[in-house]
Design a protein around this motif. Structure first.
Motif, short mmCIF file in Angstrom:
data_model
loop_
_atom_site.label_atom_id
_atom_site.label_comp_id
_atom_site.label_asym_id
_atom_site.label_seq_id
_atom_site.Cartn_x
_atom_site.Cartn_y
_atom_site.Cartn_z
N ILE A 1 0.87 -1.18 0.00
CA ILE A 1 0.00 0.00 0.00
C ILE A 1 0.91 1.23 0.00
CG2 ILE A 1 -1.74 1.31 1.27
CD1 ILE A 1 -2.77 -1.31 2.42
N VAL A 2 0.74 2.10 -1.00
CA VAL A 2 1.62 3.25 -1.18
C VAL A 2 0.80 4.46 -1.61
CG1 VAL A 2 3.54 1.74 -1.87
CG2 VAL A 2 2.09 2.81 -3.62
N PRO A 3 1.38 5.67 -1.54
CA PRO A 3 0.72 6.84 -2.11
C PRO A 3 0.51 6.64 -3.61
CG PRO A 3 2.50 7.52 -0.66
CD PRO A 3 2.63 6.04 -0.84
N THR A 4 -0.65 7.01 -4.11
CA THR A 4 -0.99 6.78 -5.52
C THR A 4 0.00 7.43 -6.48
OG1 THR A 4 -3.34 6.58 -4.97
CG2 THR A 4 -2.80 7.10 -7.25
N SER A 5 0.53 8.59 -6.11
CA SER A 5 1.44 9.31 -7.01
C SER A 5 2.73 8.55 -7.28
CB SER A 5 1.77 10.69 -6.43
OG SER A 5 2.42 10.56 -5.17
N LEU A 6 3.03 7.53 -6.47
CA LEU A 6 4.27 6.78 -6.67
C LEU A 6 4.23 5.89 -7.91
CD1 LEU A 6 5.55 5.59 -3.17
CD2 LEU A 6 6.63 7.17 -4.75
N GLN A 7 3.07 5.77 -8.54
CA GLN A 7 3.00 4.93 -9.74
C GLN A 7 3.72 5.58 -10.92
OE1 GLN A 7 -1.02 4.71 -11.62
NE2 GLN A 7 -1.62 6.11 -10.00
N LYS A 8 4.01 6.88 -10.82
CA LYS A 8 4.70 7.56 -11.91
C LYS A 8 6.20 7.30 -11.83
CE LYS A 8 1.31 11.34 -11.95
NZ LYS A 8 1.12 12.80 -11.76
N GLY A 9 6.80 7.10 -12.96
CA GLY A 9 8.26 7.00 -13.02
C GLY A 9 8.84 5.61 -12.90
N TYR A 10 7.99 4.59 -12.84
CA TYR A 10 8.50 3.22 -12.74
C TYR A 10 7.96 2.37 -13.89
CZ TYR A 10 9.70 4.59 -7.97
OH TYR A 10 10.21 5.23 -6.88
N ASP A 11 8.79 1.53 -14.44
CA ASP A 11 8.38 0.63 -15.52
C ASP A 11 8.60 -0.80 -15.05
OD1 ASP A 11 7.58 -0.43 -17.91
OD2 ASP A 11 9.50 -0.06 -18.93
N LEU A 12 7.66 -1.28 -14.24
CA LEU A 12 7.77 -2.59 -13.64
C LEU A 12 6.50 -3.40 -13.89
CD1 LEU A 12 9.21 -1.40 -10.21
CD2 LEU A 12 10.52 -2.48 -12.03
N LYS A 13 6.59 -4.69 -13.67
CA LYS A 13 5.44 -5.56 -13.90
C LYS A 13 4.56 -5.61 -12.65
CE LYS A 13 7.88 -8.36 -17.32
NZ LYS A 13 8.43 -9.70 -17.66
N VAL A 14 4.01 -4.45 -12.32
CA VAL A 14 3.09 -4.34 -11.18
C VAL A 14 1.90 -3.49 -11.61
CG1 VAL A 14 4.92 -4.55 -9.45
CG2 VAL A 14 4.27 -2.28 -10.28
#
Length: 288
Positions: free
Chosen positions: A241-254
């Motif tokens: 569980i993380v802050p939603t804004s952390l989805q930016k800047g990562y290119d992972l299989k999640v």
């Protein structure tokens, strides 16, 4: 030798006329002559060849003129730079931040700085909340971006970004966004969380989200780094569980799925010490 001797010498060397140089300096011609004579006696060399009609620089005088021009220009440049520094238009800003600030808030601030105060340089350090607080109190940092409920009395805090929470799951997790109704659906999963060292307040918020959904999470792994957490999730070692804004800047299989139906949110705040004397800080706080 005093600074005025150099200024007087420079005027005579440029005008090559004592009367004109004296008028330019707003002093009497005999007074100017005495000052140049004092300088020559101090240096032990003759600086000007002078007769009733002409004034010329000697070889030593011509060399000194180049040096004096450099010194006086440098002093003027230093004076202007001091004014810039005192006005907060030039200098260095030392910033501490949590990793989540580097996705949007920090880049936006640095873009503003580069545009409005291009002479300001920044020193950036990714640090825990507590370390930022301690370093700001000791004047080792000027600003910090933290997730805290409160700060010591000698610091100020202002919220700069409010964010929702999202669940992070492996890209092949059977629960899809359309069927995601509650965190309680993941009660049987292992969890990978930000360590309480990252932010005890934030850590307690996550536990609160799970408690409100009717379970206590099975915490298998902890880290203070978002990328580490996402790598563990990617490899099937749990959900996070993380802050939603952390989805930016990562290119992972999640996959990121915003948690529905909860009132909790997370805030990123900026903190600083009001007694900090760095003039740049005032300018930056106006931007923030």
């Amino acid at each position: 030798m005093e600074l005025r001797h150099l200024s007087y010498f420079q005027a005579v060397a440029e005008e090559l006329n004592y009367r004109k140089a004296a008028e330019r300096l707003f002093i009497s011609q005999p007074g100017l002559s005495r000052q140049i004579k004092q300088l020559e006696e101090e240096l032990g060399v003759q600086l000007f060849e002078r007769d009733k009609k002409h004034v010329e620089l000697t070889a030593a005088g011509a060399f000194l003129k180049g040096e004096v021009d450099f010194v006086l220009n440098h002093l003027e440049s230093t004076k202007q730079q001091l004014l810039e520094i005192a006005a907060g238009r030039e200098g260095e800003l030392r910033i501490g931040f949590l990793g989540s600030a580097s996705n949007q808030v920090l880049p936006d601030l640095l873009k503003k700085l580069n545009s409005l105060l291009p002479k300001i340089t920044t020193s950036l350090e990714e640090l825990s909340n507590q370390m930022q607080v301690e370093m700001i109190q000791k004047d080792k940092l000027d600003l910090g971006f933290v997730r805290l409920a409160s700060v010591p009395e000698d610091l100020e805090m202002k919220s700069v970004f409010r964010d929702t929470f999202s669940l992070v799951v492996p890209s092949d997790h059977p629960i899809q966004a359309k069927s995601f109704k509650s965190v309680g659906q993941f009660a049987a999963d292992s969890f990978v969380l930000f360590s309480s060292d990252y932010s005890n307040y934030y850590y307690e918020q996550i536990l609160g989200i799970c408690r409100d959904a009717g379970f206590m999470p099975k915490i298998k792994h902890k880290s203070v780094h978002a990328l580490t957490i996402f790598r563990l999730v990617e490899n099937g070692l749990g959900v996070a569980i993380v802050p939603t804004s952390l989805q930016k800047g990562y290119d992972l299989k999640v996959r990121f799925m915003e948690i529905p139906g909860i009132s909790k949110f997370t805030e990123l705040s900026v903190i600083w010490k009001p007694e900090n004397r760095n003039p740049v800080l005032c300018k930056v706080l106006e931007m923030i």
